[in-house]
Every structure is written in structure tokens, then in C-alpha cells.
Scaffold this motif. Structure first.
Motif, short mmCIF file in Angstrom:
data_model
loop_
_atom_site.label_atom_id
_atom_site.label_comp_id
_atom_site.label_asym_id
_atom_site.label_seq_id
_atom_site.Cartn_x
_atom_site.Cartn_y
_atom_site.Cartn_z
N ASP A 219 -97.47 -31.07 36.75
CA ASP A 219 -98.83 -30.66 37.06
C ASP A 219 -99.12 -30.63 38.54
OD1 ASP A 219 -100.05 -29.99 34.70
OD2 ASP A 219 -100.54 -32.06 34.19
N SER A 220 -98.13 -30.99 39.37
CA SER A 220 -98.37 -31.06 40.80
C SER A 220 -98.56 -29.67 41.38
CB SER A 220 -97.20 -31.76 41.50
OG SER A 220 -96.02 -31.04 41.30
N ALA A 221 -99.19 -29.60 42.52
CA ALA A 221 -99.42 -28.32 43.18
C ALA A 221 -98.11 -27.73 43.65
CB ALA A 221 -100.36 -28.52 44.36
N PRO A 222 -98.01 -26.41 43.75
CA PRO A 222 -96.76 -25.79 44.19
C PRO A 222 -96.45 -26.12 45.63
CG PRO A 222 -98.53 -24.17 44.12
CD PRO A 222 -99.07 -25.42 43.49
N ALA A 223 -95.15 -26.22 45.93
CA ALA A 223 -94.74 -26.46 47.30
C ALA A 223 -95.08 -25.25 48.15
CB ALA A 223 -93.22 -26.73 47.34
N SER A 224 -95.31 -25.45 49.45
CA SER A 224 -95.65 -24.35 50.32
C SER A 224 -94.50 -23.38 50.48
CB SER A 224 -96.08 -24.88 51.69
OG SER A 224 -95.04 -25.65 52.25
N THR A 225 -93.27 -23.89 50.40
CA THR A 225 -92.08 -23.04 50.50
C THR A 225 -91.14 -23.41 49.37
OG1 THR A 225 -92.31 -23.00 52.90
CG2 THR A 225 -90.20 -22.27 51.98
N PRO A 226 -91.25 -22.76 48.21
CA PRO A 226 -90.36 -23.09 47.10
C PRO A 226 -88.90 -22.92 47.51
CG PRO A 226 -92.14 -21.63 46.39
CD PRO A 226 -92.17 -21.70 47.89
N THR A 227 -88.09 -23.87 47.08
CA THR A 227 -86.67 -23.83 47.43
C THR A 227 -85.90 -22.89 46.51
OG1 THR A 227 -86.81 -26.12 48.14
CG2 THR A 227 -84.61 -25.27 47.71
N PRO A 228 -85.12 -21.96 47.06
CA PRO A 228 -84.38 -21.02 46.22
C PRO A 228 -83.11 -21.62 45.66
CG PRO A 228 -83.94 -20.56 48.52
CD PRO A 228 -84.93 -21.68 48.48
N THR A 229 -83.27 -22.61 44.80
CA THR A 229 -82.12 -23.23 44.16
C THR A 229 -81.85 -22.55 42.84
OG1 THR A 229 -83.64 -24.91 43.38
CG2 THR A 229 -82.33 -25.46 45.29
N PRO A 230 -80.71 -22.83 42.20
CA PRO A 230 -80.34 -22.07 41.01
C PRO A 230 -81.30 -22.23 39.85
CG PRO A 230 -78.92 -23.96 41.26
CD PRO A 230 -79.74 -23.87 42.50
N VAL B 170 -88.39 -25.63 28.78
CA VAL B 170 -87.61 -26.40 29.73
C VAL B 170 -87.46 -25.55 30.99
CG1 VAL B 170 -85.44 -27.59 30.16
CG2 VAL B 170 -86.37 -27.50 27.84
N MET B 171 -87.78 -26.14 32.15
CA MET B 171 -87.77 -25.37 33.39
C MET B 171 -87.23 -26.21 34.54
SD MET B 171 -91.49 -23.45 33.21
CE MET B 171 -91.12 -22.51 34.72
N MET B 172 -86.89 -25.52 35.62
CA MET B 172 -86.54 -26.19 36.87
C MET B 172 -87.82 -26.52 37.62
SD MET B 172 -83.28 -23.91 38.09
CE MET B 172 -81.78 -23.89 37.09
N THR B 173 -87.82 -27.65 38.29
CA THR B 173 -89.03 -28.13 38.95
C THR B 173 -89.53 -27.16 40.00
OG1 THR B 173 -88.40 -30.43 38.56
CG2 THR B 173 -90.00 -30.03 40.31
N ASP B 174 -88.65 -26.66 40.86
CA ASP B 174 -89.09 -25.73 41.89
C ASP B 174 -89.58 -24.42 41.29
OD1 ASP B 174 -88.61 -27.52 43.89
OD2 ASP B 174 -86.74 -26.61 44.57
N ASP C 108 -80.21 -30.85 39.49
CA ASP C 108 -79.71 -31.74 38.44
C ASP C 108 -79.51 -31.04 37.09
OD1 ASP C 108 -79.83 -33.87 40.22
OD2 ASP C 108 -81.83 -34.49 39.56
N ILE C 109 -80.46 -30.22 36.71
CA ILE C 109 -80.59 -29.85 35.30
C ILE C 109 -79.40 -29.09 34.73
CG2 ILE C 109 -81.91 -27.75 35.78
CD1 ILE C 109 -83.57 -28.51 33.23
N LEU C 110 -78.83 -28.16 35.49
CA LEU C 110 -77.69 -27.38 34.97
C LEU C 110 -76.43 -27.60 35.78
CD1 LEU C 110 -79.37 -23.95 34.05
CD2 LEU C 110 -78.75 -25.84 32.53
N ALA C 111 -76.33 -28.76 36.43
CA ALA C 111 -75.15 -29.01 37.26
C ALA C 111 -73.91 -29.27 36.42
CB ALA C 111 -75.41 -30.21 38.19
N PHE C 112 -74.04 -29.96 35.30
CA PHE C 112 -72.92 -30.23 34.40
C PHE C 112 -71.72 -30.83 35.13
CE2 PHE C 112 -74.99 -26.54 32.12
CZ PHE C 112 -75.61 -27.33 31.19
#
Length: 389
Positions: free
Chosen positions: A378-389, A308-312, A348-352
Motif C-alpha cells: 500500500d506504500s506510495a510509488p517510488a519516485s524512480t521505479p527500478t527497472p528490475t526483472p 502475485v507481483m514484484m514490489t517495484d 528475490d521473487i523469481l531468482a530461483f
């Protein structure tokens, strides 16, 4: 690589450290940290009951990635317009007595957007004047962001908004900025940062008390508790009844650009989410406490069926293929061999918070009925990954 386990209170603070590390690396490379946005995935089955989805025969041997997604990013407020009872004095999570005399300009900020969602759930969204970069649900799009480089408080931006009360926790800082805001006359209330499914009502009570609306808080807490219980009952109906048939799941926190790889174990919050979908928390099974740097030995010992992972985070390593390439030990696990990764939006995932029941349903759908969920993993990585939790 080894590390001492973290306590539950320190768990949220580690998220902040990891996010800030990622943000600083992005800044050093000349890349601006983008604000998180809701996942715009095609999620046709998200509004359907779990009982109606097409279940996989064996959730432990399913193949391929899937994305857990919500059908809506709307926060439903309580049906109560009782006026706030002010002034009110509360003792916050840091032991400070704080008097709140005015809630006409509320600034709720933390690393996950949970406090803001709670304020909106209490029906006080119209009084919110700013947001953190993880607050991305409907109705917040036009609010100014007061966190720079991802999750660092910007004192100047906050002072410009002239909030009458700021609700925050220790996942976001620095603490010197919070003190600067207090000295400027802003009522700063630090709420508890222990984010788990079983602490949702506690957060609601703390926020409601600080805003002078305890009755609204009681209504919201009761509604969320009932929603979570209903979601759990739905999961019980579709999950295998025998423990040995339940998916062995492991939460992996990754920020490829910062070379951050952590396993979230017992008392991290992720364990409560895995348990809510009737999965087996294999990190806790091998004695993994809190959050610690990932090791190859731990992965092989845990033998997860599902990561289980965060999308970013997944995007930051180039999707599932990049993840397996960067972590060769995954090939020695069922999850790696089957490329079985379930990702969900970082905000979303760990907002609780108020959407906890929907998060439980979404994750269960992606685990037990992957054909009903998109495979954005499976999508390609974003050019600038967002530093979210």
C-alpha cells in the motif's frame, strides 16, 4: 491484444526486454535508473517456522495486500574450501567451448542476480569483482555495478575490472558486448537461463563446473534440494488439503512507466513458484503459456483470488489503488474486489537460486498468514521505479 506464447527459453529473454524498455523510458525522461535495494520491510515473522504463524481462516477470501519478505539477505556458503581444479573446459549454453584458466577475478551477471548468489553459495564470493544491478544481497554492497540503464552490459566498466572469467546468460546483453569481451581475452561462459524451482541444481552444476569446483557444486545442490523439500513440506502442513480450497493465484508483471502489463503462465517460472506454495496457477488453468500481454478477458476468465507481483512493479502503478484504477477488469475478480495483492522484492521473487527455499516460505507466509507479513504493497510509488526483472 493477443500474442503467441513464448517457449521457456524465451521467457527469461522477455524479462530482459521489458526491463530494458523501462530503463530506456527512464533515461529518455532524464531519470537515472537506480540500483535495486533489498526491501527494508519490518518482517518480524520471517524467521519463524510456518507452523507457528497465525493462519487466515480462508486463504481464498482474505482481504488486503501483504508483502512477502525474507528475514535475511545473507548467502550461506558451502563448508568446503577445496581449491578450484583448473584449467577446465566447458561447453556453455550457446554451444561454445570455453577454457577457464583463472577464477581469481569472477564477474557473475544476469537479470536476477542468481548467478552471483550461486557463486557466493559456492564459497567464491571473495573472488567476485563486480555485479549487476539486481545483485543486492549482503556482501555485495561495495562491488562496482557493470550494468548501465538497469540491465545493459557496460563493456568499458567490465574491461576496467579485468575479470578472468565472466558468467552470464541471455537475459542480459547485448550479445555484441559479450563478443567484445571474448575478443578482449575474457573467458565468457553463458549458462542456461531457464529459471524454475526444479532447475536450481542445474544452474549450480553449470556454475560450479565453469569455476572448477564440481565437488562444492554437488554439496550446494544437495543442500538446496533438501532445503526446498523441507520448505515444501512446511507449506503442505499449512495449505488447504482440498484443491478447491486452495488460493487461485496469478502472477502479474507490471511496469507502469513503460505501460507493460504481462501475465506469466505455464513454463514461465512463476508457475513453479505458485505450485510450490500449493496455490492454483490460474494462468495455466486457462491455457496461458509462457508470458503474454495481459488482456481483460484473460483476467476475468482466470478469476484469481490472489495477484502475485514484484514490489517495484506494484509501486510503478501507485500501489494497489493505482493498479485497480489502471486495470478496471480487476474489479470483476476476487483479487481485485478484495484488493488481495502479494508483492515481493524484484531481486528475490523469481531468482530461483540459493535462497529459493526462503522465497517459498516467505510467499507462503504472505498468502496463508497475511497478518504476519507487512503490507508495504500500500506504500506510495517510488519516485524512480527500478527497472528490475
Amino acid at each position: 491484444m493477443s500474442s503467441r506464447p513464448l517457449t521457456p527459453g524465451a521467457a527469461s529473454r522477455l524479462l530482459a526486454v521489458a526491463a530494458l524498455l523501462t530503463a530506456s523510458l527512464l533515461a529518455a525522461s532524464g531519470c537515472a535508473a537506480a540500483s535495486a535495494e533489498p526491501v527494508d520491510a519490518d518482517c518480524p515473522a520471517a524467521a519463524e517456522s510456518l507452523a507457528s504463524v497465525d493462519l487466515v481462516d480462508d486463504p481464498r477470501s482474505a482481504i488486503g495486500p501483504s508483502t512477502a519478505c525474507l528475514s535475511s539477505h545473507v548467502i550461506t556458503a558451502v563448508d568446503d574450501d577445496t581449491a578450484p581444479s583448473l584449467p577446465v573446459t566447458v561447453t556453455d549454453a550457446e554451444g561454445r567451448e570455453v577454457e577457464i584458466t583463472d577464477v581469481s577475478r569472477i564477474l557473475p551477471v544476469d537479470i536476477s542476480g542468481t548467478i552471483a548468489a550461486t557463486v557466493f553459495g559456492l564459497g567464491l564470493g571473495d573472488q567476485v569483482v563486480g555485479r549487476d544491478s539486481s545483485t543486492v544481497f549482503d556482501g555485495t554492497e561495495d562491488l562496482p555495478v557493470v550494468t548501465k540503464t538497469g540491465h545493459t552490459l557496460n563493456a568499458e566498466a567490465i574491461l576496467e575490472l579485468a575479470p578472468t572469467v565472466m558468467l552470464t546468460d541471455t537475459t542480459i546483453g547485448p550479445k555484441e558486448v559479450r563478443q567484445q569481451l571474448r575478443e578482449a581475452g575474457i573467458a565468457v561462459v553463458v549458462v542456461s537461463d531457464d529459471r524454475r524451482i526444479d532447475t536450481v541444481d542445474q544452474l549450480v552444476a553449470e556454475v560450479a563446473a565453469a569455476l572448477g569446483v564440481p565437488e562444492r557444486g554437488a554439496q550446494l545442490a544437495d543442500r538446496l534440494t533438501a532445503d526446498i523439500e523441507a520448505a515444501s513440506a512446511e507449506v503442505d502442513e499449512i495449505a488447504p488439503g482440498t484443491a478447491s480450497d486452495r488460493p487461485r493465484m496469478l502472477f502479474l508483471y507490471v511496469r507502469g512507466s513503460a505501460n507493460v502489463y504481462y501475465i506469466f503462465g505455464r513454463d514461465s517460472g512463476a508457475d513453479s513458484l505458485i505450485e510450490a506454495v500449493d496455490g492454483i496457477d490460474v494462468a495455466g488453468e486457462i491455457g496461458w503459456e509462457g508470458m503474454k500481454p495481459m488482456t481483460a478477458e484473460a483476467l476475468v476468465a482466470a478469476q484469481p483470488d490472489v495477484l502475485v507481483m514484484m514490489t517495484d512493479g506494484l509501486a510503478s502503478v501507485g500501489g494497489v489503488d493505482g493498479l485497480v484504477e489502471r486495470i478496471p477488469a480487476l474489479a470483476q475478480t476476487p483479487a481485485g474486489a478484495n484488493r488481495r495483492v502479494v508483492d515481493m522484492a524484484d531481486a528475490d521473487i523469481l531468482a530461483f537460486g540459493p535462497r529459493t527455499a526462503d522465497v517459498i516460505r516467505a510467499l507462503a507466509r504472505a498468502v496463508y498468514a497475511p497478518a504476519s507479513s507487512p503490507s508495504a504493497a500500500d506504500s506510495a510509488p517510488a519516485s524512480t521505479p527500478t527497472p528490475t526483472p
